[in-house]
Design a protein around this motif. Sequence first.
Motif, PDB file in Angstrom:
ATOM      1  N   TYR A  59       0.832  -1.203   0.000  1.00  0.00           N
ATOM      2  CA  TYR A  59       0.000   0.000   0.000  1.00  0.00           C
ATOM      3  C   TYR A  59       0.870   1.258   0.000  1.00  0.00           C
ATOM      4  O   TYR A  59       0.602   2.215  -0.741  1.00  0.00           O
ATOM      5  N   ARG A 108     -12.856   0.254  10.194  1.00  0.00           N
ATOM      6  CA  ARG A 108     -11.476  -0.182  10.068  1.00  0.00           C
ATOM      7  C   ARG A 108     -11.142  -1.289  11.070  1.00  0.00           C
ATOM      8  O   ARG A 108     -11.897  -1.541  12.003  1.00  0.00           O
ATOM      9  N   THR A 121       0.586   0.776   9.766  1.00  0.00           N
ATOM     10  CA  THR A 121      -0.845   0.852   9.474  1.00  0.00           C
ATOM     11  C   THR A 121      -1.527   1.845  10.401  1.00  0.00           C
ATOM     12  O   THR A 121      -2.380   2.640   9.966  1.00  0.00           O
ATOM     13  N   TYR A 125      -3.603   5.118   9.290  1.00  0.00           N
ATOM     14  CA  TYR A 125      -4.967   5.346   9.783  1.00  0.00           C
ATOM     15  C   TYR A 125      -5.093   6.755  10.391  1.00  0.00           C
ATOM     16  O   TYR A 125      -6.104   7.436  10.198  1.00  0.00           O
ATOM     17  N   ASP A 128      -5.067   9.471   7.570  1.00  0.00           N
ATOM     18  CA  ASP A 128      -6.025   9.350   6.467  1.00  0.00           C
ATOM     19  C   ASP A 128      -7.367   8.885   7.008  1.00  0.00           C
ATOM     20  O   ASP A 128      -7.512   7.737   7.411  1.00  0.00           O
ATOM     21  N   PRO A 130     -11.227   7.548   7.268  1.00  0.00           N
ATOM     22  CA  PRO A 130     -11.921   6.513   6.492  1.00  0.00           C
ATOM     23  C   PRO A 130     -13.104   7.071   5.706  1.00  0.00           C
ATOM     24  O   PRO A 130     -14.267   6.743   5.960  1.00  0.00           O
ATOM     25  N   SER A 136     -11.905   3.938  -5.361  1.00  0.00           N
ATOM     26  CA  SER A 136     -10.584   3.948  -4.739  1.00  0.00           C
ATOM     27  C   SER A 136      -9.583   4.680  -5.625  1.00  0.00           C
ATOM     28  O   SER A 136      -9.307   4.250  -6.748  1.00  0.00           O
ATOM     29  N   THR A 174      -5.471  -2.761  -0.571  1.00  0.00           N
ATOM     30  CA  THR A 174      -6.487  -1.816  -0.090  1.00  0.00           C
ATOM     31  C   THR A 174      -7.526  -2.489   0.803  1.00  0.00           C
ATOM     32  O   THR A 174      -8.043  -1.862   1.735  1.00  0.00           O
ATOM     33  N   GLN A 179      -8.401  -0.401   4.258  1.00  0.00           N
ATOM     34  CA  GLN A 179      -8.507   0.988   3.833  1.00  0.00           C
ATOM     35  C   GLN A 179      -9.672   1.172   2.850  1.00  0.00           C
ATOM     36  O   GLN A 179     -10.108   2.289   2.611  1.00  0.00           O
ATOM     37  N   HIS A 180     -10.129   0.072   2.267  1.00  0.00           N
ATOM     38  CA  HIS A 180     -11.234   0.097   1.316  1.00  0.00           C
ATOM     39  C   HIS A 180     -12.044  -1.181   1.453  1.00  0.00           C
ATOM     40  O   HIS A 180     -11.605  -2.145   2.085  1.00  0.00           O
TER      41      HIS A 180
END
Length: 201
Positions: A59, A108, A121, A125, A128, A130, A136, A174, A179-180
């Motif tokens: 990522y 998340r 990670t 988080y 960024d 959510p 995406s 992702t 994250q997605h």
Amino acid sequence: EKIKWLLPVYTYIPLIALVCVNVVTYYGSRLITSGMAHHDFSVFLDEYIPFVPAFIIIYALSYLQWVVGYVLIARDSRALCYRIFMGEIIGKLICMLLFILIPTTMQRAQITGTDFCSNLTKLIYLSDRPDNLFPSIHCLESWICFRASCQMEKTGKAYRNFSFIFALLVFASTVFVKQHVVLDIPAGILAAELGLWISKK
């Protein structure tokens, strides 16, 4: 002179425009949607996808892939540079429209590990929120790098194959780092393809 060797003069305006549109798409849309209801597009497949912190490496490395990809696109030819970057700008504007019309969010992962990947990670988080998930942008960017590699004259088959495999890994990353959600991936690809198609026309 070194900058001109790396990036020809004709690339400056497209690159500046691309960066500006990216900032407006990602951060400007948040100013509009901050007080709006956000939707979770999770589907049943998302429940079966585990949280795998190691994928945060892919990522994070995707940002390097984009920089290298942009430079190679810019250096290949003026025509390819304009066509691909305009396609990406259009794709980003499609994303911004969807970010505003359909604000999204997701649940998340709860990170309990203290290893390097888990800590990285956590850092991502924190930096960024959510939201702005559908489509995406991560998937859009990596897919455009691959699609451009198929049209480049100055790079070979090895780079094209690498771009394709790395794009697939980015897609996986992702969802594995939460994250997605799954639907964000095809949406990102479709936004990229629509942008490229309009640009070509």
